[in-house]
Structure formats: C-alpha cells, structure tokens
Design a protein around this motif. Sequence first.
Motif, short mmCIF file in Angstrom:
data_model
loop_
_atom_site.label_atom_id
_atom_site.label_comp_id
_atom_site.label_asym_id
_atom_site.label_seq_id
_atom_site.Cartn_x
_atom_site.Cartn_y
_atom_site.Cartn_z
N ARG A 71 0.86 -1.19 0.00
CA ARG A 71 0.00 0.00 0.00
C ARG A 71 0.89 1.24 0.00
NH1 ARG A 71 -5.17 0.51 0.71
NH2 ARG A 71 -5.39 -1.59 1.57
N ASP A 72 0.63 2.11 -0.95
CA ASP A 72 1.39 3.35 -1.07
C ASP A 72 1.00 4.28 0.08
OD1 ASP A 72 3.13 5.22 -2.61
OD2 ASP A 72 1.26 6.37 -2.72
N HIS A 73 2.00 4.73 0.85
CA HIS A 73 1.72 5.58 2.01
C HIS A 73 1.12 6.93 1.61
CE1 HIS A 73 3.37 2.83 4.87
NE2 HIS A 73 4.55 2.81 4.25
N GLY A 74 1.56 7.47 0.49
CA GLY A 74 1.06 8.78 0.08
C GLY A 74 -0.38 8.76 -0.39
N SER A 75 -0.71 7.84 -1.28
CA SER A 75 -2.05 7.82 -1.88
C SER A 75 -3.00 6.82 -1.23
CB SER A 75 -1.94 7.48 -3.37
OG SER A 75 -1.50 6.13 -3.53
N GLY A 76 -2.45 5.83 -0.50
CA GLY A 76 -3.28 4.79 0.09
C GLY A 76 -3.66 3.70 -0.90
N ARG A 77 -3.24 3.85 -2.15
CA ARG A 77 -3.57 2.85 -3.17
C ARG A 77 -2.72 1.60 -3.00
NH1 ARG A 77 -2.60 5.93 -8.65
NH2 ARG A 77 -1.19 4.18 -8.61
N VAL A 78 -3.30 0.47 -3.41
CA VAL A 78 -2.57 -0.79 -3.41
C VAL A 78 -1.81 -0.87 -4.74
CG1 VAL A 78 -2.76 -3.30 -3.43
CG2 VAL A 78 -4.20 -1.95 -1.90
N LEU A 79 -0.51 -1.08 -4.65
CA LEU A 79 0.35 -1.16 -5.83
C LEU A 79 0.97 -2.55 -5.91
CD1 LEU A 79 2.16 2.28 -5.47
CD2 LEU A 79 0.15 1.75 -6.86
N THR A 80 1.31 -2.96 -7.11
CA THR A 80 1.97 -4.25 -7.30
C THR A 80 3.15 -4.09 -8.24
OG1 THR A 80 0.69 -4.95 -9.23
CG2 THR A 80 -0.23 -5.45 -7.07
N TRP A 81 4.08 -5.00 -8.13
CA TRP A 81 5.22 -5.03 -9.04
C TRP A 81 5.69 -6.47 -9.14
CZ3 TRP A 81 7.07 -1.40 -12.18
CH2 TRP A 81 8.31 -1.60 -12.77
N VAL A 82 6.00 -6.88 -10.34
CA VAL A 82 6.53 -8.22 -10.57
C VAL A 82 7.97 -8.07 -11.05
CG1 VAL A 82 6.32 -10.39 -11.84
CG2 VAL A 82 4.26 -9.12 -11.20
N PRO A 83 8.95 -8.24 -10.14
CA PRO A 83 10.33 -8.21 -10.60
C PRO A 83 10.51 -9.30 -11.65
CG PRO A 83 10.24 -8.16 -8.21
CD PRO A 83 8.86 -8.47 -8.70
N GLN A 84 11.31 -9.03 -12.64
CA GLN A 84 11.44 -9.96 -13.76
C GLN A 84 12.13 -11.26 -13.37
OE1 GLN A 84 13.14 -6.83 -16.24
NE2 GLN A 84 11.55 -7.33 -17.73
N VAL A 85 12.96 -11.22 -12.34
CA VAL A 85 13.68 -12.43 -11.94
C VAL A 85 13.68 -12.54 -10.41
CG1 VAL A 85 15.95 -13.55 -11.88
CG2 VAL A 85 15.21 -12.37 -13.95
N PHE A 86 13.41 -13.75 -9.93
CA PHE A 86 13.64 -14.09 -8.53
C PHE A 86 14.64 -15.24 -8.54
CE2 PHE A 86 13.62 -14.84 -4.26
CZ PHE A 86 12.90 -15.93 -3.81
N ALA A 87 15.84 -14.99 -8.09
CA ALA A 87 16.90 -16.01 -8.09
C ALA A 87 17.23 -16.40 -6.65
CB ALA A 87 18.14 -15.47 -8.79
N ARG A 88 17.15 -17.68 -6.39
CA ARG A 88 17.50 -18.19 -5.06
C ARG A 88 18.83 -18.93 -5.19
NH1 ARG A 88 15.57 -17.90 0.12
NH2 ARG A 88 13.44 -17.91 -0.62
N TYR A 89 19.80 -18.56 -4.37
CA TYR A 89 21.10 -19.20 -4.39
C TYR A 89 21.07 -20.44 -3.51
CZ TYR A 89 22.85 -15.07 -6.75
OH TYR A 89 23.05 -14.08 -7.66
N ALA A 90 21.98 -21.37 -3.75
CA ALA A 90 22.03 -22.63 -3.01
C ALA A 90 22.20 -22.40 -1.51
CB ALA A 90 23.15 -23.53 -3.55
N ASP A 91 22.86 -21.31 -1.14
CA ASP A 91 23.08 -21.03 0.29
C ASP A 91 21.90 -20.32 0.96
OD1 ASP A 91 23.23 -18.44 -0.64
OD2 ASP A 91 25.34 -18.14 -0.11
N GLY A 92 20.79 -20.13 0.21
CA GLY A 92 19.60 -19.53 0.78
C GLY A 92 19.43 -18.05 0.47
#
Length: 199
Positions: A71-92
């Motif tokens: 939720r955006d603090h300024g406007s109160g609107r719910v915002l979303t974003w999909v980062p293009q990559v989620f990479a998980r390394y073997a060490d966590g």
Amino acid sequence: MGRGRRGRPVRAACAGGGVPGCAGRRWGPGWWWSATTAGHVMHGSQAMCMQLMLLDRDVQVAARPVRLIWRDHGSGRVLTWVPQVFARYADGRALLADCPATSEPAGQRAARAAAVLGPACAAVGFTYRRLVPPEKVVAANVRWLAGYRHPCYRDAGGLEQAVLAAFAAPRPLMAGATAAGEVLSALPVLSTTHCGAGG
C-alpha cells in the motif's frame, strides 16, 4: 531457475502455449532453454533473456517469479510489481531483480517500485537490484555459449569423457580443448559439462 522447488509462473502464457506480446512494443518475449531446469523459461524481453542466460551459468542459482503487493503511504492505493527475476542461491540468499534494456535511469514507476522493494527485500534478507545489460562483448559470448546449453550438446561427438579427462586438472582452455579432440566440437561439450547442464 530451479534446482529447488519449481514455482508457478506469475505471468501465464496465452491460450495454446503462446507467449504474450503487446502490439507495437519491441519487448521480444519468448521462451529460452534453461540448462538448470532442463526446460524452457519464459522471458518478457531480450534484456531479461540475457540476464536469465547469465544467471543460468551460475550453478548456485535457482529462480522463479514472484509478485509483490504493498500500500502506497502517500495515496493509500494498493500497488503491485513483478520483478522480472527471482533467483535463489544454493546457500539460501535471494535476489529479486529487474532487467532493463539499457543502463539509463529507471522510469518513474520502476523507480517508485525500486524504492519500496529495496527496503522490503532487505527486511527479509533478500537483495533487490536492477541488472543492467552486460557489455556487448560479454553479451555476445554468453549468448553464443548459451546456445550450447541444451543436453543434446553434452556428449556431442562422444567427447564428454575426453573433455572431462582433459580438464581433470586446471589448464588453459584451448590446450584442454585440443587435448580432448576437435576443438570446435569439444568447446560446446565443455560448456555443458562444466556448468552442469541438465543436472
């Protein structure tokens, strides 16, 4: 890319298995073969495809998409974003990243998302970054090598055992490729064997 559990994609492909596109845009969506998952990974742009190729060469990385909602603090609107990559390394460790086509500053919406994602990721032990494109020579080399990551090249010409024997101890690339057999056949085998393609 998935040595761990496989996640469900955030952006679903169009009916019939096609890749979604936007008329008039130069995003270049498509499917790219990932040696880490031994399957195809959808990308939304050529810049994202390049970053997937770079991440796929690191055997410590597993990746899948994720959607962040706040939720955006300024406007109160719910915002979303999909980062293009989620990479998980073997060490966590985990990396959420966007893959811009240029190293130019982010647009207003992307910059606003980055300002939220950086602290949010840090709060849970993740890292958020914009993965700017590599230099042209690096990109060309990675693109060329990535073309040989499919399992069909792993034992091309029956050279896998010869390549493994030639590089059992550290040695210069061309000396080892020559020792393994025909150089142009040995190099793709080395690329897939060294980076654990399909495994």
